[in-house]
Design a protein around this motif. Structure first.
Motif, PDB file in Angstrom:
ATOM      1  N   GLU D  74       0.825  -1.201   0.000  1.00 44.24           N
ATOM      2  CA  GLU D  74       0.000   0.000   0.000  1.00 44.24           C
ATOM      3  C   GLU D  74       0.864   1.259   0.000  1.00 44.24           C
ATOM      4  OE1 GLU D  74      -2.766  -0.776   3.248  1.00 44.24           O
ATOM      5  OE2 GLU D  74      -4.291  -1.110   1.693  1.00 44.24           O
ATOM      6  N   VAL D  75       1.916   1.243   0.785  1.00 46.26           N
ATOM      7  CA  VAL D  75       2.804   2.403   0.806  1.00 46.26           C
ATOM      8  C   VAL D  75       3.430   2.610  -0.571  1.00 46.26           C
ATOM      9  CG1 VAL D  75       4.976   3.273   1.708  1.00 46.26           C
ATOM     10  CG2 VAL D  75       3.279   2.311   3.270  1.00 46.26           C
ATOM     11  N   LEU D  76       3.829   1.504  -1.181  1.00 45.53           N
ATOM     12  CA  LEU D  76       4.415   1.640  -2.518  1.00 45.53           C
ATOM     13  C   LEU D  76       3.409   2.251  -3.477  1.00 45.53           C
ATOM     14  CD1 LEU D  76       6.487  -1.615  -3.145  1.00 45.53           C
ATOM     15  CD2 LEU D  76       7.270   0.667  -2.493  1.00 45.53           C
ATOM     16  N   ASP D  77       2.193   1.782  -3.376  1.00 42.67           N
ATOM     17  CA  ASP D  77       1.185   2.299  -4.292  1.00 42.67           C
ATOM     18  C   ASP D  77       0.983   3.797  -4.072  1.00 42.67           C
ATOM     19  OD1 ASP D  77      -0.741   1.679  -6.395  1.00 42.67           O
ATOM     20  OD2 ASP D  77      -2.252   2.235  -4.903  1.00 42.67           O
ATOM     21  N   GLN D 103      12.419   2.010   1.042  1.00 46.93           N
ATOM     22  CA  GLN D 103      11.674   1.307   2.083  1.00 46.93           C
ATOM     23  C   GLN D 103      12.424   0.083   2.562  1.00 46.93           C
ATOM     24  OE1 GLN D 103       7.517   0.950   0.197  1.00 46.93           O
ATOM     25  NE2 GLN D 103       7.362   0.709   2.421  1.00 46.93           N
ATOM     26  N   ARG D 104      13.289  -0.357   1.708  1.00 44.56           N
ATOM     27  CA  ARG D 104      14.131  -1.535   1.954  1.00 44.56           C
ATOM     28  C   ARG D 104      13.316  -2.767   2.339  1.00 44.56           C
ATOM     29  NH1 ARG D 104      17.529  -4.230   3.247  1.00 44.56           N
ATOM     30  NH2 ARG D 104      16.660  -5.912   4.372  1.00 44.56           N
ATOM     31  N   GLN D 105      12.009  -2.650   2.215  1.00 45.62           N
ATOM     32  CA  GLN D 105      11.254  -3.861   2.485  1.00 45.62           C
ATOM     33  C   GLN D 105      10.814  -4.501   1.174  1.00 45.62           C
ATOM     34  OE1 GLN D 105      10.156  -0.994   4.036  1.00 45.62           O
ATOM     35  NE2 GLN D 105      10.366  -1.356   6.224  1.00 45.62           N
ATOM     36  N   GLN D 106      11.356  -3.979   0.130  1.00 48.58           N
ATOM     37  CA  GLN D 106      11.091  -4.605  -1.164  1.00 48.58           C
ATOM     38  C   GLN D 106      11.342  -6.089  -1.096  1.00 48.58           C
ATOM     39  OE1 GLN D 106      13.345  -2.808  -4.163  1.00 48.58           O
ATOM     40  NE2 GLN D 106      11.712  -1.366  -4.638  1.00 48.58           N
ATOM     41  N   ARG D 107      12.354  -6.393  -0.345  1.00 42.14           N
ATOM     42  CA  ARG D 107      12.654  -7.792  -0.105  1.00 42.14           C
ATOM     43  C   ARG D 107      11.360  -8.555   0.180  1.00 42.14           C
ATOM     44  NH1 ARG D 107      14.864 -11.862   2.928  1.00 42.14           N
ATOM     45  NH2 ARG D 107      17.004 -11.756   2.301  1.00 42.14           N
ATOM     46  N   ASP D 108      10.562  -7.987   1.043  1.00 43.68           N
ATOM     47  CA  ASP D 108       9.323  -8.661   1.385  1.00 43.68           C
ATOM     48  C   ASP D 108       8.364  -8.637   0.217  1.00 43.68           C
ATOM     49  OD1 ASP D 108      10.305  -8.927   4.004  1.00 43.68           O
ATOM     50  OD2 ASP D 108       9.781  -6.836   4.322  1.00 43.68           O
ATOM     51  N   VAL D 109       8.397  -7.521  -0.496  1.00 48.89           N
ATOM     52  CA  VAL D 109       7.513  -7.458  -1.644  1.00 48.89           C
ATOM     53  C   VAL D 109       7.881  -8.556  -2.635  1.00 48.89           C
ATOM     54  CG1 VAL D 109       6.825  -6.079  -3.602  1.00 48.89           C
ATOM     55  CG2 VAL D 109       7.068  -5.030  -1.359  1.00 48.89           C
ATOM     56  N   SER D 110       9.152  -8.832  -2.740  1.00 49.44           N
ATOM     57  CA  SER D 110       9.507  -9.838  -3.731  1.00 49.44           C
ATOM     58  C   SER D 110       9.000 -11.220  -3.349  1.00 49.44           C
ATOM     59  CB  SER D 110      11.003  -9.837  -4.008  1.00 49.44           C
ATOM     60  OG  SER D 110      11.736  -9.661  -2.842  1.00 49.44           O
ATOM     61  N   PHE D 111       8.796 -11.463  -2.052  1.00 43.02           N
ATOM     62  CA  PHE D 111       8.132 -12.715  -1.679  1.00 43.02           C
ATOM     63  C   PHE D 111       6.905 -12.880  -2.550  1.00 43.02           C
ATOM     64  CE2 PHE D 111       9.298 -12.543   3.097  1.00 43.02           C
ATOM     65  CZ  PHE D 111      10.582 -12.917   2.768  1.00 43.02           C
ATOM     66  N   ALA D 172      27.186  -4.380   3.710  1.00 46.01           N
ATOM     67  CA  ALA D 172      27.059  -3.236   2.800  1.00 46.01           C
ATOM     68  C   ALA D 172      26.574  -1.991   3.547  1.00 46.01           C
ATOM     69  CB  ALA D 172      26.096  -3.581   1.685  1.00 46.01           C
ATOM     70  N   GLN D 173      26.974  -0.839   3.053  1.00 45.75           N
ATOM     71  CA  GLN D 173      26.430   0.424   3.547  1.00 45.75           C
ATOM     72  C   GLN D 173      24.938   0.432   3.263  1.00 45.75           C
ATOM     73  OE1 GLN D 173      29.320   1.534   5.121  1.00 45.75           O
ATOM     74  NE2 GLN D 173      28.857   3.601   4.353  1.00 45.75           N
ATOM     75  N   PRO D 174      24.164   0.978   4.168  1.00 50.95           N
ATOM     76  CA  PRO D 174      22.709   0.894   4.009  1.00 50.95           C
ATOM     77  C   PRO D 174      22.172   1.571   2.747  1.00 50.95           C
ATOM     78  CG  PRO D 174      23.332   2.058   6.043  1.00 50.95           C
ATOM     79  CD  PRO D 174      24.591   1.589   5.415  1.00 50.95           C
ATOM     80  N   ASP D 175      22.896   2.527   2.207  1.00 46.42           N
ATOM     81  CA  ASP D 175      22.357   3.231   1.040  1.00 46.42           C
ATOM     82  C   ASP D 175      22.999   2.820  -0.281  1.00 46.42           C
ATOM     83  OD1 ASP D 175      20.409   4.558   2.270  1.00 46.42           O
ATOM     84  OD2 ASP D 175      21.330   6.548   2.228  1.00 46.42           O
ATOM     85  N   LEU D 176      23.755   1.756  -0.197  1.00 47.05           N
ATOM     86  CA  LEU D 176      24.483   1.348  -1.406  1.00 47.05           C
ATOM     87  C   LEU D 176      23.547   1.074  -2.590  1.00 47.05           C
ATOM     88  CD1 LEU D 176      27.100   0.577  -2.788  1.00 47.05           C
ATOM     89  CD2 LEU D 176      26.940  -1.688  -1.731  1.00 47.05           C
TER      90      LEU D 176
END
Lengths: 204, 204, 204, 204
Positions: D74-77, D103-111, D172-176
């Motif tokens: 929803e946030v992405l949308d 958001q770095r939770q894309q990881r979850d989105v990719s699930f 990795a650096q968080p913003d890499l």
DNA sequence: AATGAATGAGGCTTCATTCAT
DNA sequence: CATGAATGAAGCCTCATTCAT
């Protein structure tokens, strides 16, 4: 009419006693539908109460079962006593068995007959009931309404059979047990009785 | 690499078929004592095996129940068929009921009578058994050995009663059921039969 | 012709080496289909062997993964070296990346890139591969085929992206990764490059 | 009576909503570290709660995943919609991709992109998001900010790549990820685009 | 007194790994 | 050497029971 002060609410018995009844009723229904596996959550949900309330009234699920079973035994005992001075002892016994099965909570009573570890009070009530039944049986025997190789223990053991038999049938008519009580009781009558292949057990 | 597990203690090798039997035997005992609620852990403990071994032999607890019940039904069916051409149909039916109860695993069979969701194979075996019993009953009816208001469904429902009745008694003699089979069968005879207060149910 | 003695069987390589290959092949397929969650049982079943045999060849499931990954790294390294003296370093790098992705087992390689706890041999092979890639990148940079803010580490990190990207699509065409390698490689070219918002990381 | 259990130690009462957040946070962290294989036990341990508490908040592990993923989608949308009427469609798309990866939770989105069997609501939200992205892409294409052989599906597939790429690097650096988003986005621009070797896939 | 969140033992099942045959 | 039975830790989930509010 104008000066009337109706402040106090209409006394909706939301007190403890009422909740206890709600829980007992819900429990009987759930146990009836799901067997003893019905969960406390199921019961309280059906009663519309919280789980915590359940344990305020019954320390344990087992305590609830006891609380359900006790009055049933007492009712059965009253029903039996009511037949003790009937004029036709055979008909009286059949009437008692009919009333007993009609309670349809025999199911719950049979929990107890097995229960090795029933609380003292239950054991006492049960023994009293068995004694009353024994008197009923003795009178029926004396009157010749029962075949003479039958004992009170036999009758006690057979008492729950009509209900159990019917439980095998998924969608049985609610009164079907009457049929099997009829058959079994015919087996207890003296007419056409064949010798039994095994002696009577000693009472529990 | 992530999935490394700790070292496991030895494992004893034994005959697979034997362990299956151990499990079946342990299961019948546990189910007998605790009802179908007996846990897989209880069963394997009694069998002296590890829980994992259970699932090597039975994919599911339900599979175990099926494995227990199937042969029982088959044996019952054979016993019934063996009586199909007996000269005295009444005695033949009684003999079948005696053999059946003698298996004393009727208890397990009764699981099934309820089980709405039995595996296909079990349902089929059960239907076949019921059909065989129906033939036995028909012959007994035709020969006048049974009261004529009795149906095959009645007999099927009553079939397990002698065993159940006896289960109420904690330390009953192993053959006590014979007594109650005698009583119930007397109730099925034409002599001294009283009209039944409720009509026969339709078969399951 | 009559005195010939052909006693020895036709040398069906049922020896250890063959089973090892069977297991490796089955494992790659299962891992491909189910991910790393594929069980040892799945793998041995697919290989047509017993579970015991698996552990004769690989002490551990992790060892199997290592055994799968090692040759892949070596093949990648060879592929990279084969491009080291190509005349067009930009095309050479693209060719290497294409061959690498084409192996389609990059998936497995990426296990490793993460693995904190890879066995020493794997770490060594991986470092060698990374060094070779670095040479490829340096040559491409020197020739002006790559934008000059790119490092070998960037290329290494991006190497597996085309395969991963495609994995999101359930029923992707097997060669779809070529499309995304094309796009990503275009992003590495000097033409139209925009300044990058973050500096290059240090190599692992 | 059979179901008596041992006494249980105390229980601490706390704010339900707060524990839910604790669990969600712990889950995101565990999933981030161990992937979706993180166990409920791991998650509850990290949250400092008992396993039972987990299931009070999420009926199922899958439900937890859904609960994590839904708001992310929803946030992405929302982020995407916020860019729909930007004056520079190319910059708008890049901005969306930046916010999304941030958001770095894309990881979850990719699930989800994989999940064949996502709950209906999730599927719906996802489809809506994809549709919004498609609008963003169409506008960027129309404005000439994107190479014209690119589709919305391409962008969706590449959306998570910057995050994944970075995951290979242990510390990795968080913003890499910004760096790799830059590179990949350059690959999507019209300047210096080379013809792609494979046609675009159809959307999921 | 009622509520409902929290607890943890225990239930079923899976799986890497061991070892007798 | 291969086999496959046995093992038990661990995973997900349910439920009786406790207790802060």
């Amino acid at each position: 009419m104008s000066s009337a002060r109706k402040k106090r609410p209409p006394a909706v018995r939301s007190d403890g006693a009422r909740n206890r009844e709600l829980l007992l009723a819900a429990a009987e229904q759930e146990f009836g539908e799901q067997g003893i596996a019905a969960s406390v959550a199921d019961i309280t949900r059906r009663a519309g109460l919280a789980k915590g309330t359940f344990f305020r009234h019954f320390a344990t699920k087992d305590d609830l079962i006891t609380a359900i079973v006790e009055p049933h035994i007492e009712v059965l005992d009253s029903a039996a006593r009511a037949q003790l001075d009937a004029v036709e002892p055979g008909a009286a016994l059949l009437e008692f068995l009919t009333v007993a099965a009609g309670q349809r909570q025999q199911r719950d009573v049979s929990f107890l007959l097995r229960a090795g570890s029933a609380p003292a009070r239950v054991t006492m009530l049960r023994d009293r009931l068995f004694d009353t039944i024994a008197q009923l049986v003795d009178r029926a025997l004396a009157s010749g309404a029962l075949r003479n190789d039958i004992t009170a223990t036999d009758v006690i053991l057979l008492m729950c059979a009509p209900i159990h038999v019917v439980e095998y049938l998924p969608n049985a008519q609610p009164d079907l047990w009457r049929r099997y009580l009829g058959i079994i009781f015919d087996g207890l009558r003296p007419e056409g009785a064949h010798p039994l292949p095994y002696p009577a057990p000693t009472p529990p």
